[in-house]
Design a protein around this motif. Sequence first.
Motif, PDB file in Angstrom:
ATOM      1  N   ALA A 711       0.851  -1.195   0.000  1.00 55.21           N
ATOM      2  CA  ALA A 711       0.000   0.000   0.000  1.00 55.21           C
ATOM      3  C   ALA A 711       0.883   1.241   0.000  1.00 55.21           C
ATOM      4  N   MET A 712       0.367   2.287  -0.632  1.00 61.75           N
ATOM      5  CA  MET A 712       1.122   3.539  -0.645  1.00 61.75           C
ATOM      6  C   MET A 712       1.030   4.194   0.729  1.00 61.75           C
ATOM      7  N   PHE A 713       2.194   4.480   1.285  1.00 57.38           N
ATOM      8  CA  PHE A 713       2.249   5.103   2.602  1.00 57.38           C
ATOM      9  C   PHE A 713       2.590   6.577   2.416  1.00 57.38           C
ATOM     10  N   VAL A 761      -7.489   3.520  -3.585  1.00 53.04           N
ATOM     11  CA  VAL A 761      -6.124   3.068  -3.327  1.00 53.04           C
ATOM     12  C   VAL A 761      -6.087   2.468  -1.924  1.00 53.04           C
ATOM     13  N   PRO A 762      -5.376   1.375  -1.707  1.00 59.90           N
ATOM     14  CA  PRO A 762      -5.302   0.790  -0.364  1.00 59.90           C
ATOM     15  C   PRO A 762      -4.861   1.828   0.675  1.00 59.90           C
ATOM     16  N   ARG A 763      -5.555   1.830   1.789  1.00 56.32           N
ATOM     17  CA  ARG A 763      -5.305   2.832   2.827  1.00 56.32           C
ATOM     18  C   ARG A 763      -5.304   2.157   4.193  1.00 56.32           C
ATOM     19  N   VAL A 764      -4.339   2.567   5.017  1.00 53.36           N
ATOM     20  CA  VAL A 764      -4.276   2.111   6.402  1.00 53.36           C
ATOM     21  C   VAL A 764      -4.368   3.343   7.288  1.00 53.36           C
ATOM     22  N   CYS A 765      -5.379   3.414   8.125  1.00 54.82           N
ATOM     23  CA  CYS A 765      -5.600   4.556   9.014  1.00 54.82           C
ATOM     24  C   CYS A 765      -5.188   4.158  10.424  1.00 54.82           C
ATOM     25  N   ASP A 795     -13.755  -7.509   7.346  1.00 54.09           N
ATOM     26  CA  ASP A 795     -14.622  -7.574   6.162  1.00 54.09           C
ATOM     27  C   ASP A 795     -13.806  -8.094   4.990  1.00 54.09           C
ATOM     28  N   SER A 796     -14.049  -9.317   4.594  1.00 49.51           N
ATOM     29  CA  SER A 796     -13.259  -9.943   3.521  1.00 49.51           C
ATOM     30  C   SER A 796     -13.485  -9.263   2.176  1.00 49.51           C
ATOM     31  N   GLU A 797     -14.641  -8.639   1.973  1.00 54.33           N
ATOM     32  CA  GLU A 797     -14.898  -7.953   0.704  1.00 54.33           C
ATOM     33  C   GLU A 797     -13.994  -6.732   0.537  1.00 54.33           C
ATOM     34  N   ILE A 798     -13.688  -6.056   1.637  1.00 52.42           N
ATOM     35  CA  ILE A 798     -12.856  -4.851   1.572  1.00 52.42           C
ATOM     36  C   ILE A 798     -11.376  -5.221   1.513  1.00 52.42           C
ATOM     37  N   GLY A 799     -10.976  -6.230   2.278  1.00 55.63           N
ATOM     38  CA  GLY A 799      -9.600  -6.709   2.233  1.00 55.63           C
ATOM     39  C   GLY A 799      -8.597  -5.627   2.619  1.00 55.63           C
ATOM     40  N   ASP A 800      -7.549  -5.498   1.788  1.00 56.50           N
ATOM     41  CA  ASP A 800      -6.470  -4.541   2.068  1.00 56.50           C
ATOM     42  C   ASP A 800      -6.786  -3.119   1.601  1.00 56.50           C
ATOM     43  N   LEU A 801      -7.969  -2.917   1.024  1.00 54.23           N
ATOM     44  CA  LEU A 801      -8.289  -1.566   0.565  1.00 54.23           C
ATOM     45  C   LEU A 801      -8.470  -0.590   1.727  1.00 54.23           C
ATOM     46  N   LEU A 802      -8.842  -1.094   2.890  1.00 51.46           N
ATOM     47  CA  LEU A 802      -9.038  -0.217   4.039  1.00 51.46           C
ATOM     48  C   LEU A 802      -8.785  -0.990   5.316  1.00 51.46           C
TER      49      LEU A 802
END
Length: 804
Positions: A711-713, A761-765, A795-802
């Motif tokens: 993921a973009m950091f 875009v994949p995001r980690v908050c 939530d398996s549908e969202i995965g690494d997107l959030l």
Amino acid sequence: MASSSFSTASTALTHTPIAIPSPDPLLVASVPGPPTPNYSSSEIPPLLVLLLGLSRLPSMIVLLHANCYSLHFDSGPSGTPVSLTADAACIVSSIKYHAEFTPLFSPEQFELPKAFFATAQSVRDALIINWNATYDYHEKMNVKQAYYLSMEFLQGRALLNAIGNLELTGAYAEALRELGKDLENVARQEPDAALGNGGLGRLASCFLDSLATLITQHGVMDSDISMAYLNSILQKMAKRKLLKIGLSFSLQMGNPWEIVRNDVSYPVKFYGKVIEGSDGKRHWIGGEDIIAIAYDVPIPGYKTKTTINLRLWSTKVQSDDFDLYDFNAGNHTKACEAQLNAEKICYILYPGDDSMEGKVLRLKQQYTLCSASLQDIIARFERRSGGYVNWEEFPEKVAVQMNDTHPTLCIPELMRILMDLKGMSWKEAWKITQRFFILVMIYLILFTLLFLSPRTVAYTNHTVLPEALEKWSLELMQKLLPRHVEIIEMIDEELINTIISDICKDLLVQPEESSVVEPGEEIQSFDEEVELIDEEEELIELIDEEEELIELIDEEEEFIDEEEEPTGKGTQKKKVLSEPVPEPPKMVRMANLCVVGGHAVNGVAEIHSEIVKDEVFNEFFKLWPEKFQNKTNGVTPRRWIRFCNPDLSEIITKWIHTEDWVLNTEKLAELRKFADDEELHAEWRAAKRSNKMKVVSFLKEKTGYLVSPDAMFDVQVIELLYFQVKRIHEYKRQLLNILGIVYRYKKMKEMTAAERKAKFVPRVCIFGGKAFATYVQAKRIVKFITDVGTTVNHDSEIGDLLKV
């Protein structure tokens, strides 16, 4: 000072037969590396000579581990230490020594916690040498000293910062490898000192680090103006405190950096009463008496041997306050009551104040900080003055910066000491006090504190919210600090007189040069007399309004409701008194007291400083516009780039061909000419990827969640990895951010998998921070964030997107 060597220390004692105890075989067996040498009586290192109590050499008092550290002095007039060298073999010996002879653990094993303490204690030995030399030098030079009073100092972990500033990181890493340990793993054993909550404490620590670095960064000064700044020593005074609910690690395991100063203690009084003596002076007698004891922590500068001091205070009572008769009679709690009341002042920083007991404890904390620190400052000033103390020089030799309103009681406390103990008049004491304090609004920039005009006290405000400005019940303060309330009321009266004087200058009609009526001149008419009376009434009303806006003590308010009453001619309003309501308590406005008692007030950014002038303290700004200024705050690049991001630091140094950017961040601008260089881009991405992997591992260890390193950091720019680490508070936007995440999550759920992948875009908050123990709404926000994280992350549908 001439160059000196310590090799003579051991040879001077060769005639003394000594039996050296052999090292613990279990320790030696468990620690790989060179074997511990067996010293003959003629080869005893200075360290062991000192610890066995055999040395009578004065120089040996502070030169612990002189066999490991080679200390050199320059030949100039300053005598400040200029270089310190150490090799890995000596560091290994030092760590082994502390593991065995400064034990906090059993000798059988050499695990990571024991390795940390032994390593920290060996570093502390090196710091003490420079610490004492710095202190002695400033004492001899009798330079102006700056004191930063703060309830919070968020140092963070000290080990890596200390060895980095001493330029010993490589040597310690090699030494620990020889002992079978990794420096990074050892450093992780150190808990955060936890002497604060957030920005207020972190700012204070940045100032401490920066001043230690900048005092001698440019060497010997060549002008008197520079002397006032570069030769000043910053003594930071704080309360010794713990933040976490329950016992902290530092309480359980001890703190290797703290050094108790049993000879530095001061009495602190609460309650009691004020009487007037036969000499006409006011005397505060009776009440509850405790003792504040100093604990010092050395703070090293970067690439300089200047080491300054962070002073903390702990509290206790005299041993004779323990009631042995009650204890033996079985009344154990009563016998220890005085000691427990003193010790609990330092148990928890900012205890919950919903109860009266909590309010009392908070006020005790603040006053203990102020009283002990001021007594210490004054004692130091008197000692440096020699046999004759000229109090006119006090503001010339001392400057005090108050970090927020917690140290506000310094103002009446200084007045009390000067008047009641030093015999000054009100006028003399008030003049010195106003020149003494610097009131800084939120944050103070380093250079300002030391290039100040000869005034003593200033204040830093940390909020522009009127409801967050600190107030204390006048009734509570009268009970706990009766003498200080008298002084505050006198300051309030002084302020009102100043307001009246200032308004009168603008509005009152000035008399003519001659008040005698000339022959033939008519006496002024009745209408003119009425006009003058109206002007006087207008003036009185204006004065009342000004006093109401900026007085130090809030008065009760009168509650009047307006009701409409029908009459034959229509409806008219009739004022009636509302139902009887409890009278609101009178409050002492601490921020107002800071502005009145200090000589400078500043914000930490231009927009903040303008709010302070235009809204928060507008009436004060009209009265004293020269007090208000702006100082934009910053951070130390040593801790926050050089030490915490070594990979990036190496890249920067490589491309601009110097490490000077660590001390002069303007040199980072030289990177602009490589903005399009693909090789730099590749190296930068590699360093970033390495750091991202560390974050991934850290998150997995602390939360159990695995996030994608692909993921973009981007921290707080594009916010694809968004960090928000600060106190949890309604106005700090954590709630707004988590609501934004909920909105993003709902939008994702409305889309197909292909749409989500194309548009997001994949995001980690990442949220970090602490909520005050009794701040219910903040705790609800924390609960809300964790609940959202639980839902989104599973939530398996969202995965690494959030991820949250």
